[in-house]
Design a protein around this motif. Structure first.
Motif, PDB file in Angstrom:
ATOM      1  N   LEU A  13      23.913  15.075  -8.197  1.00  0.00           N
ATOM      2  CA  LEU A  13      22.909  16.075  -7.850  1.00  0.00           C
ATOM      3  C   LEU A  13      21.955  16.244  -9.014  1.00  0.00           C
ATOM      4  CD1 LEU A  13      22.191  18.478  -5.759  1.00  0.00           C
ATOM      5  CD2 LEU A  13      23.282  19.905  -7.491  1.00  0.00           C
ATOM      6  N   MET A  14      20.662  16.333  -8.700  1.00  0.00           N
ATOM      7  CA  MET A  14      19.648  16.649  -9.708  1.00  0.00           C
ATOM      8  C   MET A  14      18.932  17.918  -9.286  1.00  0.00           C
ATOM      9  SD  MET A  14      17.932  12.999 -10.712  1.00  0.00           S
ATOM     10  CE  MET A  14      17.182  13.556 -12.224  1.00  0.00           C
ATOM     11  N   GLU A  15      18.751  18.785 -10.253  1.00  0.00           N
ATOM     12  CA  GLU A  15      18.006  20.019 -10.041  1.00  0.00           C
ATOM     13  C   GLU A  15      16.662  19.867 -10.744  1.00  0.00           C
ATOM     14  OE1 GLU A  15      19.350  24.549 -10.247  1.00  0.00           O
ATOM     15  OE2 GLU A  15      19.505  23.546 -12.185  1.00  0.00           O
ATOM     16  N   VAL A  16      15.584  20.141 -10.034  1.00  0.00           N
ATOM     17  CA  VAL A  16      14.239  20.078 -10.594  1.00  0.00           C
ATOM     18  C   VAL A  16      13.837  21.495 -10.979  1.00  0.00           C
ATOM     19  CG1 VAL A  16      11.834  19.454 -10.181  1.00  0.00           C
ATOM     20  CG2 VAL A  16      13.662  18.139  -9.099  1.00  0.00           C
ATOM     21  N   VAL A  17      13.377  21.664 -12.217  1.00  0.00           N
ATOM     22  CA  VAL A  17      13.045  22.986 -12.741  1.00  0.00           C
ATOM     23  C   VAL A  17      11.588  23.007 -13.182  1.00  0.00           C
ATOM     24  CG1 VAL A  17      13.564  24.697 -14.532  1.00  0.00           C
ATOM     25  CG2 VAL A  17      15.414  23.343 -13.515  1.00  0.00           C
ATOM     26  N   ARG A  18      10.868  24.031 -12.751  1.00  0.00           N
ATOM     27  CA  ARG A  18       9.510  24.283 -13.249  1.00  0.00           C
ATOM     28  C   ARG A  18       9.685  25.145 -14.483  1.00  0.00           C
ATOM     29  NH1 ARG A  18       4.885  22.799 -14.835  1.00  0.00           N
ATOM     30  NH2 ARG A  18       3.061  23.886 -14.054  1.00  0.00           N
ATOM     31  N   ILE A  19       9.476  24.559 -15.651  1.00  0.00           N
ATOM     32  CA  ILE A  19       9.741  25.225 -16.924  1.00  0.00           C
ATOM     33  C   ILE A  19       8.741  26.344 -17.165  1.00  0.00           C
ATOM     34  CG2 ILE A  19       9.821  24.890 -19.430  1.00  0.00           C
ATOM     35  CD1 ILE A  19      10.771  22.020 -18.879  1.00  0.00           C
ATOM     36  N   SER A  20       9.261  27.491 -17.636  1.00  0.00           N
ATOM     37  CA  SER A  20       8.403  28.654 -17.914  1.00  0.00           C
ATOM     38  C   SER A  20       8.300  28.976 -19.404  1.00  0.00           C
ATOM     39  CB  SER A  20       8.927  29.882 -17.160  1.00  0.00           C
ATOM     40  OG  SER A  20      10.257  30.166 -17.561  1.00  0.00           O
ATOM     41  N   ALA A  21       9.178  28.408 -20.222  1.00  0.00           N
ATOM     42  CA  ALA A  21       9.173  28.676 -21.664  1.00  0.00           C
ATOM     43  C   ALA A  21      10.045  27.627 -22.345  1.00  0.00           C
ATOM     44  CB  ALA A  21       9.721  30.073 -21.947  1.00  0.00           C
ATOM     45  N   LEU A  22      10.020  27.640 -23.659  1.00  0.00           N
ATOM     46  CA  LEU A  22      10.928  26.775 -24.410  1.00  0.00           C
ATOM     47  C   LEU A  22      12.241  27.515 -24.626  1.00  0.00           C
ATOM     48  CD1 LEU A  22       8.512  25.252 -27.070  1.00  0.00           C
ATOM     49  CD2 LEU A  22       9.423  24.144 -25.029  1.00  0.00           C
ATOM     50  N   GLY A  66       6.404  20.867 -18.734  1.00  0.00           N
ATOM     51  CA  GLY A  66       6.212  21.637 -17.508  1.00  0.00           C
ATOM     52  C   GLY A  66       7.352  21.497 -16.527  1.00  0.00           C
ATOM     53  N   TRP A  67       8.104  20.388 -16.634  1.00  0.00           N
ATOM     54  CA  TRP A  67       9.147  20.086 -15.660  1.00  0.00           C
ATOM     55  C   TRP A  67      10.391  19.565 -16.362  1.00  0.00           C
ATOM     56  CZ3 TRP A  67       8.044  21.480 -10.796  1.00  0.00           C
ATOM     57  CH2 TRP A  67       6.691  21.608 -10.437  1.00  0.00           C
ATOM     58  N   SER A  68      11.539  19.866 -15.796  1.00  0.00           N
ATOM     59  CA  SER A  68      12.767  19.238 -16.258  1.00  0.00           C
ATOM     60  C   SER A  68      13.632  18.882 -15.061  1.00  0.00           C
ATOM     61  CB  SER A  68      13.548  20.143 -17.219  1.00  0.00           C
ATOM     62  OG  SER A  68      14.254  21.156 -16.543  1.00  0.00           O
ATOM     63  N   VAL A  69      14.554  17.975 -15.314  1.00  0.00           N
ATOM     64  CA  VAL A  69      15.583  17.664 -14.335  1.00  0.00           C
ATOM     65  C   VAL A  69      16.929  17.866 -15.013  1.00  0.00           C
ATOM     66  CG1 VAL A  69      14.247  16.084 -12.887  1.00  0.00           C
ATOM     67  CG2 VAL A  69      15.480  15.179 -14.856  1.00  0.00           C
ATOM     68  N   ARG A  70      17.852  18.408 -14.253  1.00  0.00           N
ATOM     69  CA  ARG A  70      19.225  18.583 -14.721  1.00  0.00           C
ATOM     70  C   ARG A  70      20.119  17.724 -13.839  1.00  0.00           C
ATOM     71  NH1 ARG A  70      18.373  25.010 -14.724  1.00  0.00           N
ATOM     72  NH2 ARG A  70      17.141  25.124 -16.646  1.00  0.00           N
ATOM     73  N   ALA A  71      20.944  16.918 -14.469  1.00  0.00           N
ATOM     74  CA  ALA A  71      21.824  15.997 -13.748  1.00  0.00           C
ATOM     75  C   ALA A  71      23.257  16.528 -13.771  1.00  0.00           C
ATOM     76  CB  ALA A  71      21.768  14.619 -14.389  1.00  0.00           C
ATOM     77  N   TYR A  72      23.888  16.509 -12.592  1.00  0.00           N
ATOM     78  CA  TYR A  72      25.267  16.971 -12.440  1.00  0.00           C
ATOM     79  C   TYR A  72      26.099  15.877 -11.789  1.00  0.00           C
ATOM     80  CZ  TYR A  72      23.216  21.619 -13.078  1.00  0.00           C
ATOM     81  OH  TYR A  72      22.541  22.705 -13.571  1.00  0.00           O
ATOM     82  N   ASP A  73      27.390  15.825 -12.139  1.00  0.00           N
ATOM     83  CA  ASP A  73      28.279  14.873 -11.476  1.00  0.00           C
ATOM     84  C   ASP A  73      28.854  15.498 -10.212  1.00  0.00           C
ATOM     85  OD1 ASP A  73      30.391  16.548 -12.270  1.00  0.00           O
ATOM     86  OD2 ASP A  73      31.093  15.187 -13.834  1.00  0.00           O
ATOM     87  N   ASP A  74      29.798  14.822  -9.576  1.00  0.00           N
ATOM     88  CA  ASP A  74      30.387  15.291  -8.309  1.00  0.00           C
ATOM     89  C   ASP A  74      31.018  16.675  -8.396  1.00  0.00           C
ATOM     90  OD1 ASP A  74      29.727  13.124  -6.675  1.00  0.00           O
ATOM     91  OD2 ASP A  74      31.480  11.990  -7.333  1.00  0.00           O
ATOM     92  N   SER A  75      31.518  17.048  -9.568  1.00  0.00           N
ATOM     93  CA  SER A  75      32.185  18.342  -9.709  1.00  0.00           C
ATOM     94  C   SER A  75      31.193  19.505  -9.711  1.00  0.00           C
ATOM     95  CB  SER A  75      33.015  18.378 -10.995  1.00  0.00           C
ATOM     96  OG  SER A  75      32.165  18.484 -12.135  1.00  0.00           O
TER      97      SER A  75
END
Length: 131
Positions: A13-22, A66-75
């Motif tokens: 699973l990947m979560e796409v995030v619209r970044i708002s700050a550092l 401006g954007w990030s992706v977070r990668a998760y495994d099956d768990s």
């Protein structure tokens, strides 16, 4: 661009995030609004696209991703990797337990067709949330 092998083979699973700050501290998640969750073929396609981003020299803009992706495994436990993309300075910063130090900071050609396609995917995900 080089992605950690564990991320390429283990992301469910990947979560796409619209970044708002550092982040306020090193290794902390980039603050922002999750705008999409990709799974299956979407993950495979996104990782393939990111992996084909051509390298570039560093450009200076102060790193304002401006954007990030977070990668998760099956768990769906702790994040394997978060990658924050700055299309201004052509830099991606990655962190997480699957990211070796040598891959934590890379530069990509933000003018390449692959970068334009990735940005279009991010913007498409954000548009569904009025961003």
């Amino acid at each position: 661009m080089e992605l950690p092998a564990e991320v390429v083979t283990g992301t469910a699973l990947m979560e796409v995030v619209r970044i708002s700050a550092l982040p306020t501290e090193e290794g902390a998640p980039y603050p922002g609004r999750p705008v999409a969750h990709w799974s299956g073929d979407e993950v495979t396609e996104a990782l393939a696209l990111i992996g084909t981003l051509p390298g570039s020299e560093q450009h200076r803009c102060g790193f304002a991703p401006g954007w990030s992706v977070r990668a998760y495994d099956d768990s769906l436990g702790p994040v394997l990797m978060e990658a924050a993309f700055c299309f201004g300075c052509h830099e991606v910063r990655m962190h997480g337990p699957a990211v070796p130090p040598a891959l934590a900071e890379q530069f990509f050609d933000a003018d390449a067709p692959q970068a334009a396609a990735l940005l279009a995917r991010f913007r498409g995900a954000g548009a569904r949330h009025g961003l």
